[in-house]
Motif scaffolding. Structure first.
Motif, PDB file in Angstrom:
ATOM      1  N   ALA A 164      15.784 -16.322   9.780  1.00  0.00           N
ATOM      2  CA  ALA A 164      14.420 -15.891  10.062  1.00  0.00           C
ATOM      3  C   ALA A 164      13.513 -16.991  10.615  1.00  0.00           C
ATOM      4  O   ALA A 164      12.771 -16.755  11.571  1.00  0.00           O
ATOM      5  CB  ALA A 164      13.799 -15.265   8.816  1.00  0.00           C
ATOM      6  N   PRO A 165      13.524 -18.207  10.046  1.00  0.00           N
ATOM      7  CA  PRO A 165      12.621 -19.234  10.585  1.00  0.00           C
ATOM      8  C   PRO A 165      12.840 -19.543  12.060  1.00  0.00           C
ATOM      9  O   PRO A 165      11.929 -20.033  12.733  1.00  0.00           O
ATOM     10  CB  PRO A 165      12.929 -20.462   9.708  1.00  0.00           C
TER      11      PRO A 165
ATOM     12  N   ALA B 149       3.330 -21.864   8.962  1.00  0.00           N
ATOM     13  CA  ALA B 149       3.554 -22.456   7.647  1.00  0.00           C
ATOM     14  C   ALA B 149       3.500 -21.399   6.549  1.00  0.00           C
ATOM     15  O   ALA B 149       4.340 -21.382   5.641  1.00  0.00           O
ATOM     16  CB  ALA B 149       2.520 -23.552   7.380  1.00  0.00           C
ATOM     17  N   THR B 150       2.523 -20.506   6.630  1.00  0.00           N
ATOM     18  CA  THR B 150       2.417 -19.473   5.604  1.00  0.00           C
ATOM     19  C   THR B 150       3.557 -18.460   5.726  1.00  0.00           C
ATOM     20  O   THR B 150       4.038 -17.935   4.715  1.00  0.00           O
ATOM     21  CB  THR B 150       1.066 -18.748   5.699  1.00  0.00           C
ATOM     22  N   GLY B 151       3.992 -18.192   6.962  1.00  0.00           N
ATOM     23  CA  GLY B 151       5.142 -17.301   7.142  1.00  0.00           C
ATOM     24  C   GLY B 151       6.398 -17.876   6.506  1.00  0.00           C
ATOM     25  O   GLY B 151       7.154 -17.169   5.836  1.00  0.00           O
ATOM     26  N   LEU B 152       6.608 -19.185   6.696  1.00  0.00           N
ATOM     27  CA  LEU B 152       7.765 -19.837   6.086  1.00  0.00           C
ATOM     28  C   LEU B 152       7.629 -19.872   4.562  1.00  0.00           C
ATOM     29  O   LEU B 152       8.622 -19.750   3.840  1.00  0.00           O
ATOM     30  CB  LEU B 152       7.902 -21.259   6.635  1.00  0.00           C
ATOM     31  N   PHE B 153       6.402 -20.013   4.076  1.00  0.00           N
ATOM     32  CA  PHE B 153       6.175 -20.000   2.629  1.00  0.00           C
ATOM     33  C   PHE B 153       6.546 -18.645   2.034  1.00  0.00           C
ATOM     34  O   PHE B 153       7.157 -18.573   0.961  1.00  0.00           O
ATOM     35  CB  PHE B 153       4.710 -20.328   2.333  1.00  0.00           C
ATOM     36  N   VAL B 154       6.180 -17.568   2.732  1.00  0.00           N
ATOM     37  CA  VAL B 154       6.542 -16.227   2.262  1.00  0.00           C
ATOM     38  C   VAL B 154       8.057 -16.091   2.193  1.00  0.00           C
ATOM     39  O   VAL B 154       8.608 -15.532   1.229  1.00  0.00           O
ATOM     40  CB  VAL B 154       5.930 -15.144   3.177  1.00  0.00           C
ATOM     41  N   LEU B 155       8.764 -16.599   3.207  1.00  0.00           N
ATOM     42  CA  LEU B 155      10.222 -16.549   3.189  1.00  0.00           C
ATOM     43  C   LEU B 155      10.787 -17.340   2.005  1.00  0.00           C
ATOM     44  O   LEU B 155      11.742 -16.917   1.365  1.00  0.00           O
ATOM     45  CB  LEU B 155      10.785 -17.099   4.499  1.00  0.00           C
TER      46      LEU B 155
ATOM     47  N   LEU C 166       0.811  -1.218   0.000  1.00  0.00           N
ATOM     48  CA  LEU C 166       0.000   0.000   0.000  1.00  0.00           C
ATOM     49  C   LEU C 166       0.843   1.267   0.000  1.00  0.00           C
ATOM     50  O   LEU C 166       0.583   2.204  -0.761  1.00  0.00           O
ATOM     51  CB  LEU C 166      -0.931   0.000   1.217  1.00  0.00           C
ATOM     52  N   PHE C 167       1.866   1.299   0.863  1.00  0.00           N
ATOM     53  CA  PHE C 167       2.618   2.537   1.072  1.00  0.00           C
ATOM     54  C   PHE C 167       3.902   2.625   0.239  1.00  0.00           C
ATOM     55  O   PHE C 167       4.307   3.718  -0.158  1.00  0.00           O
ATOM     56  CB  PHE C 167       2.969   2.696   2.558  1.00  0.00           C
ATOM     57  N   LEU C 168       4.539   1.473   0.019  1.00  0.00           N
ATOM     58  CA  LEU C 168       5.808   1.483  -0.716  1.00  0.00           C
ATOM     59  C   LEU C 168       5.661   0.968  -2.144  1.00  0.00           C
ATOM     60  O   LEU C 168       6.638   0.930  -2.878  1.00  0.00           O
ATOM     61  CB  LEU C 168       6.849   0.629   0.034  1.00  0.00           C
ATOM     62  N   LYS C 169       4.428   0.572  -2.494  1.00  0.00           N
ATOM     63  CA  LYS C 169       4.149   0.071  -3.842  1.00  0.00           C
ATOM     64  C   LYS C 169       5.022  -1.135  -4.189  1.00  0.00           C
ATOM     65  O   LYS C 169       5.430  -1.314  -5.334  1.00  0.00           O
ATOM     66  CB  LYS C 169       4.346   1.179  -4.897  1.00  0.00           C
ATOM     67  N   GLU C 170       5.318  -1.961  -3.178  1.00  0.00           N
ATOM     68  CA  GLU C 170       6.103  -3.161  -3.427  1.00  0.00           C
ATOM     69  C   GLU C 170       5.240  -4.210  -4.128  1.00  0.00           C
ATOM     70  O   GLU C 170       4.078  -4.406  -3.778  1.00  0.00           O
ATOM     71  CB  GLU C 170       6.637  -3.732  -2.113  1.00  0.00           C
ATOM     72  N   PRO C 171       5.786  -4.889  -5.139  1.00  0.00           N
ATOM     73  CA  PRO C 171       4.994  -5.899  -5.843  1.00  0.00           C
ATOM     74  C   PRO C 171       4.731  -7.120  -4.962  1.00  0.00           C
ATOM     75  O   PRO C 171       5.640  -7.623  -4.298  1.00  0.00           O
ATOM     76  CB  PRO C 171       5.877  -6.264  -7.042  1.00  0.00           C
ATOM     77  N   VAL C 172       3.502  -7.566  -4.939  1.00  0.00           N
ATOM     78  CA  VAL C 172       3.126  -8.754  -4.171  1.00  0.00           C
ATOM     79  C   VAL C 172       2.345  -9.677  -5.097  1.00  0.00           C
ATOM     80  O   VAL C 172       1.284  -9.300  -5.600  1.00  0.00           O
ATOM     81  CB  VAL C 172       2.257  -8.394  -2.942  1.00  0.00           C
ATOM     82  N   GLY C 173       2.886 -10.870  -5.334  1.00  0.00           N
ATOM     83  CA  GLY C 173       2.246 -11.807  -6.245  1.00  0.00           C
ATOM     84  C   GLY C 173       1.071 -12.533  -5.616  1.00  0.00           C
ATOM     85  O   GLY C 173       0.799 -12.404  -4.415  1.00  0.00           O
ATOM     86  N   LYS C 174       0.388 -13.310  -6.429  1.00  0.00           N
ATOM     87  CA  LYS C 174      -0.819 -13.999  -5.960  1.00  0.00           C
ATOM     88  C   LYS C 174      -0.511 -15.021  -4.871  1.00  0.00           C
ATOM     89  O   LYS C 174      -1.340 -15.269  -3.984  1.00  0.00           O
ATOM     90  CB  LYS C 174      -1.527 -14.665  -7.135  1.00  0.00           C
ATOM     91  N   TYR C 175       0.679 -15.631  -4.945  1.00  0.00           N
ATOM     92  CA  TYR C 175       1.011 -16.626  -3.929  1.00  0.00           C
ATOM     93  C   TYR C 175       1.201 -15.979  -2.562  1.00  0.00           C
ATOM     94  O   TYR C 175       0.759 -16.515  -1.537  1.00  0.00           O
ATOM     95  CB  TYR C 175       2.280 -17.387  -4.338  1.00  0.00           C
ATOM     96  N   ARG C 176       1.846 -14.844  -2.535  1.00  0.00           N
ATOM     97  CA  ARG C 176       2.046 -14.156  -1.248  1.00  0.00           C
ATOM     98  C   ARG C 176       0.729 -13.610  -0.727  1.00  0.00           C
ATOM     99  O   ARG C 176       0.487 -13.616   0.480  1.00  0.00           O
ATOM    100  CB  ARG C 176       3.081 -13.056  -1.402  1.00  0.00           C
ATOM    101  N   TRP C 177      -0.133 -13.101  -1.626  1.00  0.00           N
ATOM    102  CA  TRP C 177      -1.462 -12.671  -1.163  1.00  0.00           C
ATOM    103  C   TRP C 177      -2.232 -13.864  -0.600  1.00  0.00           C
ATOM    104  O   TRP C 177      -2.927 -13.738   0.423  1.00  0.00           O
ATOM    105  CB  TRP C 177      -2.247 -12.030  -2.298  1.00  0.00           C
ATOM    106  N   GLY C 178      -2.090 -15.008  -1.245  1.00  0.00           N
ATOM    107  CA  GLY C 178      -2.741 -16.208  -0.727  1.00  0.00           C
ATOM    108  C   GLY C 178      -2.218 -16.589   0.645  1.00  0.00           C
ATOM    109  O   GLY C 178      -2.980 -16.984   1.535  1.00  0.00           O
TER     110      GLY C 178
END
Length: 323
Positions: free
Chosen positions: A266-267, A301-307, A142-154
């Motif tokens: 990070a994990p 699990a989703t946090g690790l997926f984002v990483l 929203l603020f930095l206009k960083e690209p976020v793909g469908k997998y990360r949104w999921g």
């Protein structure tokens, strides 16, 4: 709880045990030792969980602001040492207002978390606090206009479903104070967005110093109105231990990030859930129920997926630059 750890710093793979980080021309290359880095990070997470446990124990007799003030004291001591070593030039910043705002958000986030754990089991609060990276993803878009793909949104959506499973709104299973953890996670995420904006003009040590000074000043203002003199050696020992362990944990995490690759480390933050459960059972006799474990597992699990996705994106970016 995300104790000042910045998800924005958790980038760069692959895993190597001993190598040298790639550095821009003119900078000093630092040796990488992920094995030692993981040990330092694991020790830091263990101590941070101990700090959270002490804070929860002290909320029975002391005001949360007073507890957070003592926790902040550990960081303030580190800041004083840094100022002594580097001098006042470390205070030079291109964005003073943003630095002050970040320090206020850091103090506010920590205070809200301590208020929450005075009502909520420690493991439940830690599980909910892991939504912070998802907030970072949303705010970055929203603020930095960083690209976020469908997998990360999921992953963000599934992570929030996991949070709802832990909280179970309307069921009465969890105290409503858990919502304060969500607010604290939101403040933490906003703080990380500000950190990314500051990184372009200010050094990390400058941001660290302002966080310590501003946070301590903000917490000191209301302190006289809530101060309760510690009674007995146990309270005094816990408060001193809180400040010292917080300071040591901060140093361990900083050292880990200096010698290890950040995405590799990070994990290890998710070990907070294990230690939070351990301390919660040993000290308070609290054990998370099955639904909490289901929700926490989804969040982790989703946090690790984002990483993992960030790892792949970084590899592709490096390959593109090489080509």
């Amino acid at each position: 709880m995300w104790h000042g750890l910045s998800p924005s710093r958790f980038r760069s793979f692959p895993i190597t045990i001993t190598s040298v980080t790639a550095a821009p021309s003119g900078t000093v290359q630092r040796p990488v030792n992920n094995a030692r880095g993981l040990l330092f990070m694991a020790a830091g997470m263990f101590l941070f969980s101990a700090v959270d446990t002490q804070a929860k124990f002290l909320t029975a007799t002391l005001h949360p602001i007073q507890i957070v003030w003592f926790r902040q004291l550990g960081l303030l001591i580190g800041v004083a040492v840094l100022l002594g070593l580097r001098g006042p030039q470390v205070l030079v910043t291109a964005h003073p207002k943003m630095q002050i705002m970040r320090g206020l958000m850091a103090a506010g986030s920590a205070t809200l978390f301590v208020i929450a754990v005075s009502y909520v089991p420690l493991a439940d609060a830690i599980a909910v606090s892991f939504v912070a990276p998802f907030f970072v993803t949303i705010m970055g878009a929203l603020f930095l206009k960083e690209p976020v793909g469908k997998y990360r949104w999921g992953a963000v959506i599934v992570g929030f479903i996991g949070t709802l499973i832990v909280i179970r709104p309307g069921s009465g299973a969890i105290h409503p104070a858990v919502l304060l953890v969500l607010v604290a996670a939101g403040l933490f995420a906003l703080r990380q967005v500000v950190s990314r904006m500051l990184a372009a003009g200010d050094r990390t040590e400058t941001t660290l110093v302002y966080t310590g000074l501003v946070g301590s000043f903000a917490l000191t203002l209301p302190l006289p109105f809530v101060w309760i003199w510690p009674s007995g050696g146990t309270q005094i020992a816990l408060l001193i231990g809180l400040a010292l362990l917080a300071a040591v944990a901060e140093v361990l995490v900083i050292k880990a990030l200096e010698i290890g690759q950040s995405v590799v480390l990070a994990p290890m933050q998710y070990s907070l859930m294990i230690w939070g459960t351990f301390y919660g059972f040993v000290v308070f006799g609290q054990v998370p129920d099955g639904w909490t474990w289901v929700g926490a597992s989804l969040i982790m699990a989703t946090g690790l997926f984002v990483l993992f996705r960030e790892r792949r994106a970084r590899r592709r970016a490096v390959a593109a630059n090489v080509d």
